[in-house]
Motif scaffolding. Structure first.
Motif, PDB file in Angstrom:
ATOM      1  N   ARG A  52       2.316   6.664  13.916  1.00  0.00           N
ATOM      2  CA  ARG A  52       1.414   7.802  14.172  1.00  0.00           C
ATOM      3  C   ARG A  52       2.006   8.671  15.278  1.00  0.00           C
ATOM      4  O   ARG A  52       2.258   8.201  16.389  1.00  0.00           O
ATOM      5  N   LEU A  53       2.284   9.939  14.940  1.00  0.00           N
ATOM      6  CA  LEU A  53       2.709  10.928  15.932  1.00  0.00           C
ATOM      7  C   LEU A  53       1.491  11.646  16.497  1.00  0.00           C
ATOM      8  O   LEU A  53       0.356  11.436  16.049  1.00  0.00           O
ATOM      9  N   GLN A  54       1.730  12.501  17.476  1.00  0.00           N
ATOM     10  CA  GLN A  54       0.625  13.292  18.007  1.00  0.00           C
ATOM     11  C   GLN A  54       0.068  14.223  16.931  1.00  0.00           C
ATOM     12  O   GLN A  54      -1.133  14.417  16.806  1.00  0.00           O
ATOM     13  N   LYS A  55       0.998  14.781  16.118  1.00  0.00           N
ATOM     14  CA  LYS A  55       0.616  15.608  14.974  1.00  0.00           C
ATOM     15  C   LYS A  55       1.431  15.157  13.778  1.00  0.00           C
ATOM     16  O   LYS A  55       2.579  15.561  13.624  1.00  0.00           O
ATOM     17  N   GLY A  56       0.882  14.312  12.962  1.00  0.00           N
ATOM     18  CA  GLY A  56       1.579  13.868  11.761  1.00  0.00           C
ATOM     19  C   GLY A  56       1.979  12.400  11.827  1.00  0.00           C
ATOM     20  O   GLY A  56       1.472  11.622  12.662  1.00  0.00           O
ATOM     21  N   PHE A  57       2.898  12.030  10.952  1.00  0.00           N
ATOM     22  CA  PHE A  57       3.298  10.638  10.801  1.00  0.00           C
ATOM     23  C   PHE A  57       4.805  10.574  10.562  1.00  0.00           C
ATOM     24  O   PHE A  57       5.434  11.558  10.157  1.00  0.00           O
ATOM     25  N   LYS A  58       5.379   9.386  10.783  1.00  0.00           N
ATOM     26  CA  LYS A  58       6.765   9.094  10.423  1.00  0.00           C
ATOM     27  C   LYS A  58       6.806   7.754   9.701  1.00  0.00           C
ATOM     28  O   LYS A  58       5.997   6.857   9.989  1.00  0.00           O
TER      29      LYS A  58
ATOM     30  N   GLY B  36      11.710   9.500  20.227  1.00  0.00           N
ATOM     31  CA  GLY B  36      11.131   8.698  21.296  1.00  0.00           C
ATOM     32  C   GLY B  36       9.979   7.823  20.833  1.00  0.00           C
ATOM     33  O   GLY B  36       9.014   7.611  21.567  1.00  0.00           O
ATOM     34  N   GLU B  37      10.056   7.277  19.595  1.00  0.00           N
ATOM     35  CA  GLU B  37       8.952   6.492  19.054  1.00  0.00           C
ATOM     36  C   GLU B  37       8.930   5.102  19.702  1.00  0.00           C
ATOM     37  O   GLU B  37       9.919   4.358  19.640  1.00  0.00           O
ATOM     38  N   LEU B  38       7.806   4.733  20.288  1.00  0.00           N
ATOM     39  CA  LEU B  38       7.603   3.427  20.921  1.00  0.00           C
ATOM     40  C   LEU B  38       6.346   2.793  20.323  1.00  0.00           C
ATOM     41  O   LEU B  38       5.278   3.409  20.316  1.00  0.00           O
TER      42      LEU B  38
ATOM     43  N   ILE C 164       0.853  -1.186   0.000  1.00  0.00           N
ATOM     44  CA  ILE C 164       0.000   0.000   0.000  1.00  0.00           C
ATOM     45  C   ILE C 164       0.889   1.236   0.000  1.00  0.00           C
ATOM     46  O   ILE C 164       2.052   1.171   0.389  1.00  0.00           O
ATOM     47  N   SER C 165       0.342   2.362  -0.429  1.00  0.00           N
ATOM     48  CA  SER C 165       1.121   3.589  -0.566  1.00  0.00           C
ATOM     49  C   SER C 165       1.229   4.303   0.781  1.00  0.00           C
ATOM     50  O   SER C 165       0.556   3.951   1.757  1.00  0.00           O
ATOM     51  N   ARG C 166       2.083   5.319   0.812  1.00  0.00           N
ATOM     52  CA  ARG C 166       2.236   6.146   2.009  1.00  0.00           C
ATOM     53  C   ARG C 166       0.901   6.812   2.359  1.00  0.00           C
ATOM     54  O   ARG C 166       0.525   6.907   3.537  1.00  0.00           O
ATOM     55  N   GLU C 167       0.185   7.314   1.331  1.00  0.00           N
ATOM     56  CA  GLU C 167      -1.073   8.001   1.585  1.00  0.00           C
ATOM     57  C   GLU C 167      -2.109   7.044   2.199  1.00  0.00           C
ATOM     58  O   GLU C 167      -2.846   7.426   3.121  1.00  0.00           O
ATOM     59  N   ASP C 168      -2.168   5.785   1.695  1.00  0.00           N
ATOM     60  CA  ASP C 168      -3.111   4.818   2.260  1.00  0.00           C
ATOM     61  C   ASP C 168      -2.762   4.497   3.712  1.00  0.00           C
ATOM     62  O   ASP C 168      -3.646   4.348   4.561  1.00  0.00           O
ATOM     63  N   ALA C 169      -1.461   4.380   4.000  1.00  0.00           N
ATOM     64  CA  ALA C 169      -1.035   4.091   5.375  1.00  0.00           C
ATOM     65  C   ALA C 169      -1.422   5.231   6.312  1.00  0.00           C
ATOM     66  O   ALA C 169      -1.920   5.006   7.427  1.00  0.00           O
TER      67      ALA C 169
ATOM     68  N   ALA D 206       0.376   4.388  17.502  1.00  0.00           N
ATOM     69  CA  ALA D 206      -0.164   3.386  16.582  1.00  0.00           C
ATOM     70  C   ALA D 206       0.792   3.194  15.408  1.00  0.00           C
ATOM     71  O   ALA D 206       1.488   4.121  14.992  1.00  0.00           O
ATOM     72  N   PHE D 207       0.810   1.976  14.846  1.00  0.00           N
ATOM     73  CA  PHE D 207       1.776   1.698  13.793  1.00  0.00           C
ATOM     74  C   PHE D 207       1.261   0.574  12.902  1.00  0.00           C
ATOM     75  O   PHE D 207       0.336  -0.169  13.267  1.00  0.00           O
ATOM     76  N   LEU D 208       1.864   0.459  11.735  1.00  0.00           N
ATOM     77  CA  LEU D 208       1.649  -0.667  10.827  1.00  0.00           C
ATOM     78  C   LEU D 208       2.926  -0.903  10.031  1.00  0.00           C
ATOM     79  O   LEU D 208       3.770  -0.005   9.906  1.00  0.00           O
TER      80      LEU D 208
END
Length: 433
Positions: free
Chosen positions: A365-371, A412-414, A332-337, A348-350
Motif C-alpha cells: 500500500r502506497l500513500q496513493k495507489g499500490f505496488k 523506499g518501500e518498507l 486471490i486476484s490483484r483487484e481483491d488484494a 501495509a502489505f500482504l
C-alpha cells in the motif's frame, strides 16, 4: 525464473506487464550483460580456433574492377537533362498535375468497381430472395387450386417474374448512376488530397526542426533510462552487501539446512556461540513425486504445487510456530488484494499466491495507489523477481528482512503493517485442507 529468462532471452508479455519500471530496467540491464558475455565468449573461441589453425583467418575481398563512364555532350562536358527544361518538355507542374490526376482517377475507378460489385451483389441477392419468397407463396397456393386454375397460376407467376425483373433492371441503372457520381466525386477528393500531400512535402524545413526536437527528446529519455539503470545497480550492490552482513542469503541458509540446524542454531554459529542439545532440522525435504509444469495452468495445479513443495518448507507460517502468518493470503486476484489494502495506511502489505509464476506476489500500500512485487519460489530460495538480488531460505525470512530494509531505493518501500483476513473461511483454506 531469472536464469530461464536469461537463457531464452525472452520474457512472457503477461509476466513483463506485472513488473514495475525499476524491475524492467534491471531485467534489461541483466539481459544486456548476458548478450555481451555471449558475444565475448564467441569472439574468444573464434580467436583460439584461428590460433590453433582450425579455422582459416578472414581475408579481405579483392578490389572490384567495375567502373562507370559518364555520357559527354557536344561541349565535352557531362551531359545533363533536367525534366521540364529541355526543348519540347512540359513544365514540371503540368507533369505533376497529370500524374496526380491519373493516380486519383485510377484510385477512384478501383473504389467505384469495388462499390459496384458490392451494390450488384446486394441487388442480386435482394431480388433473388424476393423471387424465391414469391415462388414459395405461389406454390403454396397452387396446391390448393383446382386443376383448371393451374394455367392461370402459371401466367400469374410469369407476370410477377417479369415485374420483378423490370424493377431489378431499374434499380441496377439507378445503382450504376449512383456509383458513377461517387466515382467522379472520389476522383476530385483524391486529386486534392494528393495535391495537398505534394505541397506538404515541400515544407521540409519545418519537418527537419521537428525531427531534431524529437531526437533531442529521445536522447534525454535515453539519459534518464541510463540514470535509472545506474540507480538499480547501486541498489543491487547495497542489498547484496546488507544481506551478506545480516547472514540471510540463501547460500548461508541452505548450508545450515543441510547441517539440519534451526534458525536459533544459525545465529549461534554466526556469532560463534555454543548451542545446547542436538540440532533440529529446519524444514522437511521437498517432495518431488509430481511433475511440475513450466508455469501455472490452473488453480488445482497451483494448490497441488503449494501442498507438495511449499508446505514442507513452511511457507506462510510464522517463524518457529504452527500459526499462519497474518500477512499470508491464498490465490486471490490483484483487484481483491487492492480492495483489502484500500482502507489501510502506507506501508501495509500482504503476500498472496501468484497465478503467473511459481511463487507469490507481495502487494504493498502506497500513500496513493499500490505496488505489486513478484516473489520467485521456483528454486530452493525466495527472492524478488528483478528487484532484490538477495536470496532467502524461507518466505518469512524475506518478509522480516524487508521490515528493516527497503525494497527499492526509488520507492523506499518498507513493510510495516500486515493485512490480515476479512472473510470466513479465510481465502487460503484450500491450501491447507
Amino acid at each position: 525464473m531469472l536464469q530461464q529468462i536469461l537463457h531464452d532471452m525472452y520474457i512472457d508479455p503477461e509476466l513483463l506487464a506485472e513488473l514495475s519500471d525499476v524491475q524492467k530496467h534491471i531485467l534489461f540491464y541483466k539481459m544486456r550483460e548476458e548478450q555481451l558475455r555471449r558475444w565475448k565468449e564467441r569472439e574468444t573461441s573464434e580467436a583460439l580456433a584461428q590460433d590453433k589453425g582450425l579455422r582459416p583467418p578472414k581475408t579481405k575481398r579483392a578490389a572490384s574492377d567495375k567502373h562507370i563512364q559518364w555520357l559527354l555532350g557536344a561541349d565535352g562536358e557531362v551531359w545533363v537533362w533536367i525534366m521540364g527544361e529541355g526543348p519540347g518538355d512540359k513544365p514540371y507542374e503540368e507533369i505533376s498535375g497529370e500524374l496526380i490526376a491519373e493516380r486519383a482517377r485510377l484510385q477512384a475507378q478501383r473504389e467505384a468497381e469495388e462499390l459496384w460489385r458490392q451494390k450488384e451483389a446486394e441487388i442480386t441477392k435482394k431480388f433473388r430472395d424476393a423471387l424465391a419468397n414469391e415462388k414459395a407463396r405461389i406454390l403454396a397456393e397452387k396446391w390448393k387450386m383446382e386443376m383448371e386454375d393451374r394455367k392461370a397460376a402459371k401466367v400469374l407467376e410469369e407476370r410477377i417474374h417479369e415485374e420483378f425483373k423490370r424493377k431489378e433492371e431499374e434499380e441496377r441503372k439507378q445503382g450504376e448512376e449512383q456509383i458513377r457520381l461517387q466515382e467522379e466525386q472520389r476522383a476530385k477528393e483524391l486529386y486534392w488530397t494528393l495535391k495537398q500531400a505534394q505541397l506538404h512535402c515541400q515544407a521540409s524545413e519545418k519537418e527537419e526542426r521537428e525531427w531534431e526536437e524529437q531526437l533531442r527528446r529521445s536522447k534525454a529519455a535515453d539519459e534518464e533510462r541510463s540514470r535509472g539503470a545506474q540507480r538499480a545497480r547501486d541498489e543491487y550492490r547495497r542489498h547484496s552487501l546488507r544481506a551478506i552482513q545480516k547472514g540471510t542469503v540463501a547460500g548461508l541458509s541452505s548450508m545450515f539446512q543441510e547441517l539440519g540446524q534451526s534458525h536459533e542454531q544459525e545465529a549461534r554459529l554466526y556469532h560463534h556461540l555454543p548451542g545446547p542439545g542436538p540440532p533440529q532440522p529446519l524444514a522437511l525435504p521437498v517432495s518431488r513425486t509430481w511433475e511440475r509444469p513450466l508455469r501455472p495452468v490452473s488453480r488445482d495445479v497451483i494448490v497441488r504445487w503449494f501442498k507438495e513443495e511449499q508446505l514442507p518448507r513452511r511457507a506462510g507460517f510464522e517463524r518457529n510456530t504452527k500459526f499462519i502468518a497474518p500477512w499470508f493470503h491464498g490465490i486471490i486476484s490483484r483487484e481483491d488484494a487492492e480492495d483489502l489494502l484500500e482502507n489501510m495506511t502506507e506501508g501495509a502489505f500482504l503476500v498472496r499466491v501468484s497465478e503467473k509464476i511459481w511463487g507469490y506476489t507481495l502487494s504493498y500500500r502506497l500513500q496513493k495507489g499500490f505496488k505489486h512485487f513478484l516473489v520467485d519460489a521456483s528454486g530452493d530460495f525466495y527472492s524478488f523477481l528483478g528487484v532484490d538480488p538477495n536470496r532467502h531460505a524461507t518466505l518469512t525470512d524475506l518478509v522480516d528482512f524487508h521490515k528493516e530494509e527497503i525494497i527499492t531505493v526509488s520507492g523506499g518501500e518498507l513493510l510495516q503493517e500486515p493485512c490480515g483476513q476479512r472473510d470466513s473461511p479465510p481465502d487460503y483454506h484450500l491450501l491447507f485442507e
